[in-house]
Write a protein that holds these residues in place. Structure first.
Motif, PDB file in Angstrom:
ATOM      1  N   THR A 292       0.887  -1.087   0.085  1.00 58.40           N
ATOM      2  CA  THR A 292       0.203   0.038  -0.096  1.00 58.40           C
ATOM      3  C   THR A 292       0.872   1.259  -0.179  1.00 58.40           C
ATOM      4  O   THR A 292       0.707   2.238  -0.891  1.00 58.40           O
ATOM      5  CB  THR A 292      -0.867  -0.115   1.114  1.00 58.40           C
ATOM      6  OG1 THR A 292      -0.135   0.103   2.483  1.00 58.40           O
ATOM      7  CG2 THR A 292      -1.969  -1.252   1.404  1.00 58.40           C
ATOM      8  N   ARG A 293       1.972   1.316   0.735  1.00 57.57           N
ATOM      9  CA  ARG A 293       2.926   2.294   0.662  1.00 57.57           C
ATOM     10  C   ARG A 293       3.567   2.525  -0.710  1.00 57.57           C
ATOM     11  O   ARG A 293       3.451   3.638  -1.059  1.00 57.57           O
ATOM     12  CB  ARG A 293       4.196   1.947   1.793  1.00 57.57           C
ATOM     13  CG  ARG A 293       4.913   3.429   1.799  1.00 57.57           C
ATOM     14  CD  ARG A 293       6.249   2.994   2.662  1.00 57.57           C
ATOM     15  NE  ARG A 293       6.951   4.050   2.959  1.00 57.57           N
ATOM     16  CZ  ARG A 293       8.149   4.083   3.335  1.00 57.57           C
ATOM     17  NH1 ARG A 293       8.705   2.795   3.588  1.00 57.57           N
ATOM     18  NH2 ARG A 293       9.049   5.287   3.451  1.00 57.57           N
ATOM     19  N   ARG A 294       4.022   1.460  -1.415  1.00 56.34           N
ATOM     20  CA  ARG A 294       4.463   1.594  -2.668  1.00 56.34           C
ATOM     21  C   ARG A 294       3.379   2.076  -3.849  1.00 56.34           C
ATOM     22  O   ARG A 294       3.734   2.757  -4.644  1.00 56.34           O
ATOM     23  CB  ARG A 294       4.902   0.357  -3.363  1.00 56.34           C
ATOM     24  CG  ARG A 294       6.191  -0.317  -2.373  1.00 56.34           C
ATOM     25  CD  ARG A 294       6.427  -1.716  -2.760  1.00 56.34           C
ATOM     26  NE  ARG A 294       7.209  -1.685  -4.326  1.00 56.34           N
ATOM     27  CZ  ARG A 294       7.330  -2.684  -4.976  1.00 56.34           C
ATOM     28  NH1 ARG A 294       7.377  -4.026  -4.318  1.00 56.34           N
ATOM     29  NH2 ARG A 294       7.571  -2.712  -6.253  1.00 56.34           N
ATOM     30  N   LEU A 295       2.268   1.756  -3.271  1.00 56.12           N
ATOM     31  CA  LEU A 295       1.236   2.405  -4.430  1.00 56.12           C
ATOM     32  C   LEU A 295       0.733   3.697  -4.205  1.00 56.12           C
ATOM     33  O   LEU A 295      -0.234   4.353  -4.785  1.00 56.12           O
ATOM     34  CB  LEU A 295      -0.005   1.210  -4.371  1.00 56.12           C
ATOM     35  CG  LEU A 295       0.178  -0.007  -5.013  1.00 56.12           C
ATOM     36  CD1 LEU A 295      -1.092  -0.975  -4.833  1.00 56.12           C
ATOM     37  CD2 LEU A 295       0.564  -0.035  -6.330  1.00 56.12           C
ATOM     38  N   GLY A 296       1.313   4.393  -2.918  1.00 54.92           N
ATOM     39  CA  GLY A 296       0.901   5.602  -2.557  1.00 54.92           C
ATOM     40  C   GLY A 296      -0.532   5.513  -1.987  1.00 54.92           C
ATOM     41  O   GLY A 296      -1.144   6.927  -2.063  1.00 54.92           O
ATOM     42  N   LEU A 297      -0.934   4.681  -1.307  1.00 51.06           N
ATOM     43  CA  LEU A 297      -2.365   4.591  -0.589  1.00 51.06           C
ATOM     44  C   LEU A 297      -2.342   5.141   0.908  1.00 51.06           C
ATOM     45  O   LEU A 297      -1.248   4.608   1.190  1.00 51.06           O
ATOM     46  CB  LEU A 297      -3.099   3.133  -0.731  1.00 51.06           C
ATOM     47  CG  LEU A 297      -3.246   2.531  -2.351  1.00 51.06           C
ATOM     48  CD1 LEU A 297      -3.806   1.146  -1.811  1.00 51.06           C
ATOM     49  CD2 LEU A 297      -3.853   3.501  -3.281  1.00 51.06           C
ATOM     50  N   THR A 298      -3.525   5.767   1.334  1.00 49.38           N
ATOM     51  CA  THR A 298      -3.488   6.022   2.799  1.00 49.38           C
ATOM     52  C   THR A 298      -4.273   4.930   3.321  1.00 49.38           C
ATOM     53  O   THR A 298      -5.608   4.788   3.168  1.00 49.38           O
ATOM     54  CB  THR A 298      -4.346   7.252   2.709  1.00 49.38           C
ATOM     55  OG1 THR A 298      -3.784   8.352   2.224  1.00 49.38           O
ATOM     56  CG2 THR A 298      -4.286   7.782   4.256  1.00 49.38           C
ATOM     57  N   ALA A 299      -3.705   3.738   3.870  1.00 51.14           N
ATOM     58  CA  ALA A 299      -4.219   2.549   4.066  1.00 51.14           C
ATOM     59  C   ALA A 299      -3.699   1.937   5.733  1.00 51.14           C
ATOM     60  O   ALA A 299      -2.457   2.594   5.569  1.00 51.14           O
ATOM     61  CB  ALA A 299      -4.094   2.029   3.040  1.00 51.14           C
ATOM     62  N   HIS A 300      -4.401   1.317   6.317  1.00 51.29           N
ATOM     63  CA  HIS A 300      -4.054   0.755   7.464  1.00 51.29           C
ATOM     64  C   HIS A 300      -4.415  -0.785   7.047  1.00 51.29           C
ATOM     65  O   HIS A 300      -5.513  -1.193   6.698  1.00 51.29           O
ATOM     66  CB  HIS A 300      -4.661   1.392   8.684  1.00 51.29           C
ATOM     67  CG  HIS A 300      -4.322   0.309   9.915  1.00 51.29           C
ATOM     68  ND1 HIS A 300      -3.014   0.420  10.404  1.00 51.29           N
ATOM     69  CD2 HIS A 300      -5.044  -0.348  10.733  1.00 51.29           C
ATOM     70  CE1 HIS A 300      -3.138  -0.148  11.591  1.00 51.29           C
ATOM     71  NE2 HIS A 300      -4.184  -0.568  11.723  1.00 51.29           N
ATOM     72  N   VAL A 301      -3.456  -1.765   7.467  1.00 52.40           N
ATOM     73  CA  VAL A 301      -3.789  -3.079   7.397  1.00 52.40           C
ATOM     74  C   VAL A 301      -3.827  -3.810   8.679  1.00 52.40           C
ATOM     75  O   VAL A 301      -2.971  -3.910   9.590  1.00 52.40           O
ATOM     76  CB  VAL A 301      -2.773  -3.855   6.385  1.00 52.40           C
ATOM     77  CG1 VAL A 301      -2.970  -5.175   6.135  1.00 52.40           C
ATOM     78  CG2 VAL A 301      -2.472  -2.849   5.169  1.00 52.40           C
ATOM     79  N   VAL A 302      -5.115  -4.681   8.617  1.00 59.47           N
ATOM     80  CA  VAL A 302      -5.253  -5.457   9.758  1.00 59.47           C
ATOM     81  C   VAL A 302      -5.342  -6.958   9.420  1.00 59.47           C
ATOM     82  O   VAL A 302      -5.458  -7.322   8.154  1.00 59.47           O
ATOM     83  CB  VAL A 302      -6.501  -5.201  10.545  1.00 59.47           C
ATOM     84  CG1 VAL A 302      -6.199  -3.618  11.011  1.00 59.47           C
ATOM     85  CG2 VAL A 302      -7.843  -5.404   9.614  1.00 59.47           C
ATOM     86  N   GLY A 303      -5.101  -7.980  10.385  1.00 57.60           N
ATOM     87  CA  GLY A 303      -5.017  -9.231  10.084  1.00 57.60           C
ATOM     88  C   GLY A 303      -6.110 -10.083  10.749  1.00 57.60           C
ATOM     89  O   GLY A 303      -6.341  -9.835  11.674  1.00 57.60           O
TER      90      GLY A 303
END
Length: 356
Positions: A292-303
């Motif tokens: 998500t960082r490489r794609l420039g997204l403002t994102a939080h990932v959970v599992g």
């Protein structure tokens, strides 16, 4: 330059380096290079402070540093390394008994067997006999040094990957996302299997935290061996099994990879910079966050939770994928290691051979 000046400069430089790394991790935890910067800075600061205090007549910091280092090495060699070998082999056998017998699922077993024979292999590569300055001895010394440094490098990178993964998973986000994207993981006979079901349940948990509830995007295309798309099957599971209203579900049904999952799901929404929460399995969280960082997204990932026996092979598979995604960086690092090994063999071996 006096030793105490060098030590003070080293301490200050180490603290500054660690501070920069810490600032980067706080600003954006999606990346493990910053964790390496923090570790490097703390080591440099610790060594510098110990040398500074030693020159000032205070031997305790240096003794503590030496004691901690020896203790860690001793515990790792006596308990950590053997325990890791046993656990990887046990986990590898368990997953092959309970899951499909694929190369990916066999990584834990292969890693355990590899670590079992690694010390003996490195010992066999070591040049034998007295130090000599003939070409064969220097080649043997260079190969042995290269093997040790490569093992040390990838061990350090793997340690940073694990640290980054754990720290990222512990991080919480209170920002309301515009959507909750659930990544697909394959269907079994067109139906949602337990692993994917766990992702969907986790996605619903995240959605229900916020008011108004963000839209759920089950994301996944149709594989060659699947009768329908993952997004379609996931949407049906959300409606029929988890009771999510159809108006809160917007399936994405064309993607084939995690990268496409994210790009296609993002395209269903508004601005690229609107925050999203991405849901995947626990072992996949950090690599998805890096992406998500490489794609420039403002994102939080959970599992979502994963069976314990599945984790070692899955984590090794994720680590291999991260190495592949950044192969140029690691190729340059291995090239640097090769240059160091050749330099030591050409310069150090003759010097040791000629010394009385």
């Amino acid at each position: 330059m006096p030793v105490i000046v060098v030590s003070v400069v080293g301490t200050i430089a180490g603290l500054l380096i660690a501070g920069v790394g810490l600032w980067r991790t706080v600003r954006d935890p999606r990346g493990f290079l910053a964790y390496g910067v923090v570790a490097l800075g703390l080591v440099l600061a610790g060594v510098g402070f110990s040398g500074w205090r030693y020159e000032a007549g205070d031997h305790l910091p240096l003794l503590l540093l030496i004691g901690i280092s020896l203790g860690v090495l001793l515990l790792f060699n006596l308990l950590g390394y053997p325990g890791l070998v046993v656990f990887l082999i046990w986990s590898g056998v368990t997953i092959l008994r309970r899951e499909s017998r694929t190369l990916g699922n066999g990584l834990a077993l292969l890693a355990g067997i590899g670590l079992l024979f690694l010390p003996g292999t490195l010992e066999r590569l070591a040049p034998q006999g007295e130090i000599r300055d003939d070409p064969w001895y220097m080649i043997g010394y260079g190969v042995h040094t290269f093997a040790i440094l490569v093992v040390a490098y990838f061990s350090a990178v793997f340690a940073l990957f694990l640290i980054g993964s754990l720290l990222y998973r512990w991080r919480r986000s209170s920002t309301r996302p515009s959507a909750v994207v659930v990544l697909g993981s394959g269907l079994i006979q067109g139906e949602v299997p337990p692993l994917l079901g766990a992702r969907l349940r986790r996605g619903v948990e995240v959605q229900r935290i916020f008011t108004p509830a963000p839209v759920l995007i089950p994301s996944g295309g149709q594989g060659a061996d699947e009768p329908r798309s993952e997004g379609e099957a996931m949407a049906e599971y959300l409606r029929d099994e988890l009771g999510v209203p159809a108006t809160q579900i917007q399936p994405e049904t064309e993607s084939r990879t995690t990268r496409e999952n994210l790009i296609n799901s993002r395209a269903l929404l508004g601005s690229k910079h609107d925050p999203i929460t991405v849901v995947t399995s626990s072992y996949h969280v950090f690599r998805a966050a890096l992406l998500t960082r490489r794609l420039g997204l403002t994102a939080h990932v959970v599992g979502a939770r994963t069976a314990w026996y599945y984790l070692p092979s899955a984590i090794l598979r994720e680590f291999a994928a991260v190495l592949r995604d950044h192969w140029k960086v690691h190729a340059l690092a291995v090239l640097a290691v090769l240059i160091v090994a050749v330099t030591l063999a050409v310069v150090l071996v003759p010097a040791m051979a000629w010394s009385p």
